[in-house]
Design an enzyme around this catalytic site. Structure first.
Site, PDB file in Angstrom:
ATOM      1  N   ASN A 376       1.106  -1.048  -0.259  1.00  0.00           N
ATOM      2  CA  ASN A 376       0.015   0.057  -0.319  1.00  0.00           C
ATOM      3  C   ASN A 376       0.549   1.479  -0.427  1.00  0.00           C
ATOM      4  O   ASN A 376       0.029   2.368   0.911  1.00  0.00           O
ATOM      5  CB  ASN A 376      -1.312   0.086   0.893  1.00  0.00           C
ATOM      6  CG  ASN A 376      -1.582  -1.269   1.282  1.00  0.00           C
ATOM      7  OD1 ASN A 376      -1.176  -2.262   2.298  1.00  0.00           O
ATOM      8  ND2 ASN A 376      -2.605  -0.471   0.592  1.00  0.00           N
ATOM      9  N   LYS A 464       0.638 -11.832  -2.534  1.00  0.00           N
ATOM     10  CA  LYS A 464       1.778 -11.673  -3.238  1.00  0.00           C
ATOM     11  C   LYS A 464       3.089 -11.715  -2.611  1.00  0.00           C
ATOM     12  O   LYS A 464       3.933 -11.409  -2.929  1.00  0.00           O
ATOM     13  CB  LYS A 464       0.766 -10.444  -3.502  1.00  0.00           C
ATOM     14  CG  LYS A 464       1.533  -9.017  -4.631  1.00  0.00           C
ATOM     15  CD  LYS A 464       1.888  -8.315  -4.158  1.00  0.00           C
ATOM     16  CE  LYS A 464       3.129  -7.596  -4.804  1.00  0.00           C
ATOM     17  NZ  LYS A 464       3.655  -6.814  -4.051  1.00  0.00           N
TER      18      LYS A 464
END
Length: 572
Positions: A376, A464
């Site tokens: 993020n 991921k």
DNA sequence: ATCCAAGGGACTGTGATTCA
DNA sequence: TGAATCACAGTCCCTTGGAT
């Protein structure tokens, strides 16, 4: 009165308040609330769950049940057993005891229709005398569960160790039938799309088709038909009706594949989606490499010299592991047991592979935390956050003992400081509790699947993140799918339009040749950020800048569409 | 200079579906 | 009928960068 307020949402929240993070455990709470008056202890022969009257945050859920439900147990059995074997062979004392605990768990009553009772094996870590054994459980987060489930019946391809409690009363839902139709069209398409399709590759595909055709049966159930991905049929219609069922590949057929030096059957979520072909991958890699040139920021992650990790892998491979060899492993000298011991026993700060390459100075924890911090946010910010963290707390022990607020402050520049600090501390705490030290170097000796299972336990570590640790820091052949890779892969038609990120990850990891994974990932990410046509944020597209992938896409899609009767009939 | 939408990855909530 | 499962949309919270 109270019962009226208990919507599923409220029940979900109650489940969370009651501590268990597990979706399943919350479900049990919900079921209890549904099925009986609140505040009354409930016991069933099968569930062994109770909720105290005052809703104190205590809940007991039988651990074995959770392990039973969510673990790809058989895989773990195999890999753990292998690990123990490797250690034995290398003269090390295994710290894991494999114990079959079938006796501890009664088979589940067949409720519903989905769950085939699986063999149950628990791994009990050897503890010092006087302490209770530590049972390794697994996270039951939704994302993790999905990841596990989207994987096909991989272990049914091989003859797994005969584990307990096999109830073969009915076939697994995932066992899908195979129907081979219009094979000539598939071949035609392959020929159209890839003029350079080699004869050897054709032979390989034909053999694969034959083998799967032989070992499979036709099914006419509605469910099986539904299993055919519709999008796949659009994007790759010529072969859309071919569904390879890994569970139906017999040992004999597998052996025939091996004898022909052919690769194992496809084990991803879209067996009918044959794209991308190896030649396609190579062509796209070349196009993007020409466009973006060298990517120095990634070069440090490319393996450059033999390291202990590659050496450890060699040991595994020699022992018959199914892990994929890492790049460069072939040149690595075989390690001795002393290397492994050194890796295991050295404190995490001191684990340095003396190759002089800066990358190898990072420990596995460093890599994991670094990747976690990169979530993020931009690379730049995550780098700053990691550097700030290490500056303030040079060792992970200091992080563990520090005030969480100090940790948050040190990584604030990376964003989501509270969340990330909590996740980092959780990882460190869990590690220390389980292993008595802050060291994750043991991962280097594990197979990819084992590492995925191990890392996915931690909250905040998703597919991921795990894939990035594997590819960038452990030099394994992985193809992480981030937002850029996902977007471009879809645009190229490499995955069905309906694919989500996790299925894209599973599919591309099967289809993309190992030696192209690193390059393609780096190039896709770079291209996804830089190309004004392919970037997610598309505002003004400069007319003078052309995207090479645009031409590629149109060329390939024309070829595909020309051979697609469905599309020409306008039935898209 | 300010505003605001987009991006990023992990996780959750919820309705739909499946099938014994 | 109900437990289990699936799929999708939404949330979290901060940064970035284009638009005004």
């Amino acid at each position: 009165m109270l019962a009226l307020l208990l919507t599923p949402s409220v029940i979900g929240r109650v489940g969370r308040i009651l501590q268990p993070r597990s979706f399943h455990a919350r479900g049990q709470v919900a079921n209890l609330i549904h099925s009986g008056p609140l505040g009354v202890e409930q016991k069933s022969s099968n569930e062994d769950v109770f909720v105290p009257c005052c809703f104190r945050p205590t809940i007991r859920v039988r651990k074995v049940r959770l392990v039973h439900r969510f673990h790809p147990v058989e895989k773990m059995v195999k890999s753990r057993a292998l690990q123990a074997e490797v250690k034995r062979e290398s003269g090390m004392k295994s710290d894991l005891q494999l114990e079959s605990t079938s006796a501890l768990l009664q088979p589940r009553k067949p409720r519903g229709n989905k769950v085939k009772p699986e063999p149950v094996i628990l791994f009990v870590k050897r503890e010092p005398e006087g302490q209770s054994p530590h049972v390794e459980t697994r996270p039951q987060t939704r994302s993790f569960r999905n990841r596990v489930k989207t994987e096909p019946a991989e272990f049914s391809v091989k003859q797994e160790a005969q584990v307990v409690q096999e109830s073969e009363t009915r076939p697994s839902r995932r066992k899908t039938s195979v129907k081979v139709e219009r094979k000539s069209e598939a071949e035609e398409l392959a020929h159209l799309v890839k003029n350079e399709f080699t004869g050897r590759e054709k032979l390989r595909r034909r053999k694969l088709d034959q083998v799967t055709e032989r070992g499979c049966s036709e099914s006419n159930s509605k469910k099986s038909k539904k299993a055919v991905d519709l999008d796949a049929s659009v994007t790759d219609v010529a072969t859309a009706l071919v569904l390879v069922d890994a569970t139906n590949v017999t040992p004999a057929s597998e052996a025939s594949l091996v004898s022909l030096n052919l690769s194992l059957p496809y084990r991803g979520p879209y067996p009918s989606h044959t794209s991308p072909h190896p030649e396609e991958c190579e062509a796209v890699r070349d196009l993007l490499a020409n466009l973006h040139g060298e990517l120095p920021e990634y070069e440090r992650h490319r393996i450059s010299c033999p390291t202990i990790e590659t050496s450890c892998l060699q040991i595994q491979e020699a022992a018959g592991s199914d892990s994929r060899p890492s790049v460069g492993a072939a040149e690595a000298p075989a390690p001795n047991a002393a290397d492994l011991v050194a890796v295991e026993r050295t404190p995490e700060e001191a684990v340095v592979v003396p190759t002089g390459h800066p990358r190898e100075r990072r420990t596995v924890i460093d890599s994991l935390v670094g990747t976690l911090l990169s979530q993020n946010t931009t690379d730049n910010n995550s780098r700053k956050a990691f550097a700030s963290l290490k500056r303030k707390f040079p060792s992970w022990h200091e992080v563990l003992e520090a005030d969480p607020k100090d940790v948050q402050e040190s990584i604030r520049c990376g964003g989501l400081a509270e969340i990330k600090a909590g996740r980092i501390l959780n990882i460190l705490k869990t590690l220390f509790e389980e292993r008595g030290k802050l060291c994750m170097e043991y991962l280097r000796t594990m197979s990819n699947e084992e590492i995925k299972n191990e890392l996915s336990r931690f909250k905040g570590v998703g597919p991921k993140t795990v894939a990035c640790v594997l590819m960038f820091h452990l030099q394994r052949n992985e193809f992480p799918v981030d937002t850029h890779v996902f977007r471009i892969s879809k645009a190229l038609g490499w995955v069905p339009a309906s694919a989500d990120r996790e299925k894209t990850y599973l599919h591309l990891n099967e289809r993309i040749p190992d030696h192209l994974k690193f390059d393609l990932h780096c190039l896709f990410v770079t291209h996804g950020k830089k190309c004004p046509h392919c970037a997610k944020r598309q505002t003004k597209k400069p007319k003078d800048v052309e995207c090479p992938l645009a031409n590629w896409r149109s060329k390939v899609s024309k070829l595909r569409f020309r051979s697609s009767p469905l599309l020409t009939n306008g039935s898209e």
